[in-house]
Design a protein around this motif. Structure first.
Motif, PDB file in Angstrom:
ATOM      1  N   LEU A  67       0.852  -1.191   0.000  1.00  0.00           N
ATOM      2  CA  LEU A  67       0.000   0.000   0.000  1.00  0.00           C
ATOM      3  C   LEU A  67       0.890   1.243   0.000  1.00  0.00           C
ATOM      4  N   MET A  68       0.794   2.040  -1.070  1.00  0.00           N
ATOM      5  CA  MET A  68       1.670   3.201  -1.244  1.00  0.00           C
ATOM      6  C   MET A  68       1.041   4.498  -0.759  1.00  0.00           C
ATOM      7  N   LYS A  69      -0.302   4.615  -0.858  1.00  0.00           N
ATOM      8  CA  LYS A  69      -0.943   5.883  -0.509  1.00  0.00           C
ATOM      9  C   LYS A  69      -2.379   5.650  -0.082  1.00  0.00           C
ATOM     10  N   ILE A  70      -2.792   6.376   0.966  1.00  0.00           N
ATOM     11  CA  ILE A  70      -4.193   6.405   1.402  1.00  0.00           C
ATOM     12  C   ILE A  70      -4.714   7.802   1.086  1.00  0.00           C
ATOM     13  N   CYS A  71      -5.665   7.882   0.180  1.00  0.00           N
ATOM     14  CA  CYS A  71      -6.103   9.174  -0.362  1.00  0.00           C
ATOM     15  C   CYS A  71      -7.248   9.815   0.415  1.00  0.00           C
ATOM     16  N   VAL A  72      -7.803   9.106   1.396  1.00  0.00           N
ATOM     17  CA  VAL A  72      -8.972   9.605   2.120  1.00  0.00           C
ATOM     18  C   VAL A  72      -8.752   9.431   3.620  1.00  0.00           C
ATOM     19  N   THR A  73      -9.658  10.016   4.402  1.00  0.00           N
ATOM     20  CA  THR A  73      -9.621   9.877   5.854  1.00  0.00           C
ATOM     21  C   THR A  73     -10.943   9.297   6.336  1.00  0.00           C
ATOM     22  N   GLU A  74     -10.941   8.746   7.516  1.00  0.00           N
ATOM     23  CA  GLU A  74     -12.162   8.173   8.083  1.00  0.00           C
ATOM     24  C   GLU A  74     -13.236   9.245   8.243  1.00  0.00           C
ATOM     25  N   GLY A  75     -14.451   8.906   7.837  1.00  0.00           N
ATOM     26  CA  GLY A  75     -15.568   9.843   7.940  1.00  0.00           C
ATOM     27  C   GLY A  75     -15.667  10.824   6.794  1.00  0.00           C
ATOM     28  N   GLN A  76     -14.775  10.727   5.816  1.00  0.00           N
ATOM     29  CA  GLN A  76     -14.783  11.672   4.697  1.00  0.00           C
ATOM     30  C   GLN A  76     -15.890  11.331   3.709  1.00  0.00           C
ATOM     31  N   GLN A  77     -16.535  12.369   3.179  1.00  0.00           N
ATOM     32  CA  GLN A  77     -17.542  12.187   2.126  1.00  0.00           C
ATOM     33  C   GLN A  77     -16.817  12.101   0.787  1.00  0.00           C
ATOM     34  N   VAL A  78     -17.091  11.064   0.017  1.00  0.00           N
ATOM     35  CA  VAL A  78     -16.428  10.877  -1.271  1.00  0.00           C
ATOM     36  C   VAL A  78     -17.466  10.715  -2.376  1.00  0.00           C
ATOM     37  N   LYS A  79     -17.032  10.971  -3.598  1.00  0.00           N
ATOM     38  CA  LYS A  79     -17.879  10.820  -4.773  1.00  0.00           C
ATOM     39  C   LYS A  79     -17.538   9.522  -5.502  1.00  0.00           C
ATOM     40  N   LYS A  80     -18.486   9.015  -6.256  1.00  0.00           N
ATOM     41  CA  LYS A  80     -18.246   7.819  -7.049  1.00  0.00           C
ATOM     42  C   LYS A  80     -17.096   8.060  -8.022  1.00  0.00           C
ATOM     43  N   GLY A  81     -16.132   7.127  -8.071  1.00  0.00           N
ATOM     44  CA  GLY A  81     -14.983   7.247  -8.950  1.00  0.00           C
ATOM     45  C   GLY A  81     -13.784   7.916  -8.325  1.00  0.00           C
ATOM     46  N   GLN A  82     -13.931   8.472  -7.128  1.00  0.00           N
ATOM     47  CA  GLN A  82     -12.810   9.146  -6.459  1.00  0.00           C
ATOM     48  C   GLN A  82     -11.793   8.127  -5.962  1.00  0.00           C
ATOM     49  N   ALA A  83     -10.482   8.450  -6.094  1.00  0.00           N
ATOM     50  CA  ALA A  83      -9.417   7.548  -5.653  1.00  0.00           C
ATOM     51  C   ALA A  83      -9.416   7.430  -4.138  1.00  0.00           C
ATOM     52  N   LEU A  84      -9.309   6.178  -3.653  1.00  0.00           N
ATOM     53  CA  LEU A  84      -9.290   5.920  -2.218  1.00  0.00           C
ATOM     54  C   LEU A  84      -7.913   5.437  -1.747  1.00  0.00           C
ATOM     55  N   PHE A  85      -7.376   4.420  -2.434  1.00  0.00           N
ATOM     56  CA  PHE A  85      -6.094   3.823  -2.058  1.00  0.00           C
ATOM     57  C   PHE A  85      -5.270   3.579  -3.330  1.00  0.00           C
ATOM     58  N   ILE A  86      -3.938   3.621  -3.171  1.00  0.00           N
ATOM     59  CA  ILE A  86      -3.045   3.320  -4.290  1.00  0.00           C
ATOM     60  C   ILE A  86      -2.053   2.253  -3.846  1.00  0.00           C
ATOM     61  N   ILE A  87      -2.007   1.159  -4.612  1.00  0.00           N
ATOM     62  CA  ILE A  87      -1.092   0.041  -4.360  1.00  0.00           C
ATOM     63  C   ILE A  87       0.099   0.164  -5.312  1.00  0.00           C
TER      64      ILE A  87
END
Length: 372
Positions: A67-87
């Protein structure tokens, strides 16, 4: 001195009598009463419920890697298609490049096989080569063509795996707990987070046995469920702190099987969540107002509690009060009871002051009687 006081008091009383001044008379007033009649009332039914997102998605990787990157935080509102994690995508990138190289080699082989086949076909037409050589060259061309298709599939697969290295939101919603950290080795068995699609939220609860019985009495069958649901009233969601959610909900499903152990049906109410104030897992109360028609409703203060009994004082023809046992249900408004037995339309009962009435006491005093 005491003798003088008594003498003066007696003299004052004698003077009042001599002047024909009447002494105050004690008056008796009637108790407040009401005449029983049937009416319609809306009773609020309350159900303990738990919220759940319309699309609660468990986010897991499709490929293994670091796992290289976590793009979001707990409780965050996200949109469909938004990047969450990068391996880590380096291995996937190398696999794609290798697949593309194999595709080029397969295309070259196909082109050579095609030229060989076309040449043999011309020579066969001139009767220079045998049909055997023609058929062999044709088969070699078909094999080369199939190899190109396989190489193209490998390229497509490598592109998909490379795309899996960036994990995106499949629905719009709220990010739940993230149990992983940057640098962790993840695989398709690793849960990265829970994504709660919260555009619409569902409150799930069990419908009470009394409502189930009313359905059965009405002869409800499976084909009537949808019609019954459409006729149900709007629902209100009350949070645990007593706050009323501003948007109304509608019942969207009602299981057709009664739970044998609880005698209840599972129901689901849909609530719009445009501002994202509702979250999966929160608990509260769903309130629905059901109309009760032709019932006897009396104020709660007209009921006298006596150990395990509930009584009201019925006014007889001679204006005296008689205690009558009643059975009742809470109307749910904090003010009234619904009487299920013990009273009939036309009966008169004591309301205000019922706790001060004793059996056989006169509770109504006509005006003419008061003036005597």
């Amino acid at each position: 001195m005491k003798l003088l006081k008594w003498t003066l008091m007696l003299g004052a009383i004698a003077g009042l009598v001599a002047c024909n001044i009447d002494m105050p008379k004690e008056t008796q007033s009637s108790f407040e009463t009401m005449i029983i009649k049937k009416s319609d009332i809306e009773m609020p039914y309350r159900f303990s419920a738990r919220m759940k997102g319309q699309n609660d998605v468990t986010v897991t990787p499709q490929v293994s890697g670091q796992l290289m990157k976590i793009c979001v935080t707990e409780g965050q509102q996200v949109k469909k298609g938004q990047a969450l994690f990068i391996i880590d995508s380096r291995n996937a990138q190398l696999e794609l490049e290798a697949a593309q190289a194999n595709l080029q080699a397969a295309l070259a082989q196909e082109n050579s096989a095609k030229l060989e086949f076309e040449s043999n076909k011309n020579l066969f037409d001139k009767k220079i080569v045998s049909s055997y050589m023609l058929n062999n060259s044709e088969n070699a061309y078909k094999q080369a063509h199939a190899a190109v298709a396989q190489a193209q599939a490998a390229v497509n697969r490598a592109k998909v795996n490379l795309g899996f290295c960036t994990i995106t939101a499949t629905v719009s919603g709220i990010i739940g707990e993230i149990p992983v950290r940057i640098g962790d080795q993840v695989s398709p068995m690793t849960q990265l987070t829970m994504l709660s699609g919260n555009t619409t939220m569902y409150a799930e609860f069990s419908v009470t046995e009394s409502i189930v019985e009313s359905m059965v009495q009405e002869g409800m069958n499976a084909s009537d469920v949808e019609k019954y649901i459409n006729q149900l009233p709007d629902a209100t969601f009350i949070m645990k702190n007593g706050t009323e959610y501003p948007h109304k909900g509608r019942v969207v499903s009602l299981t057709g099987v009664v739970n044998a152990s609880t005698g209840s049906l599972t129901s689901k109410v849909s609530f719009p969540n445009p501002d994202g104030h509702l979250y999966s897992g929160i608990q509260g109360t769903v309130v629905m107002n059901f109309a009760e028609k032709g019932v006897i409703v009396i104020p709660q203060y007209s009921v006298v509690r006596l150990q395990d009994k509930a009584q009201v004082y019925k006014v007889q023809a001679d204006s005296t009060a008689t205690a009558v046992d009643v059975t009742m249900e809470d109307a749910g408004n904090g003010q009234d009871f619904i009487i299920t037995s013990g009273l009939n339309p036309g009966d008169r009962i004591v309301t205000t002051g019922a706790n001060n009435v004793v059996e056989g006491q006169k509770v109504l005093f006509p005006e003419t009687e008061k003036e005597k």
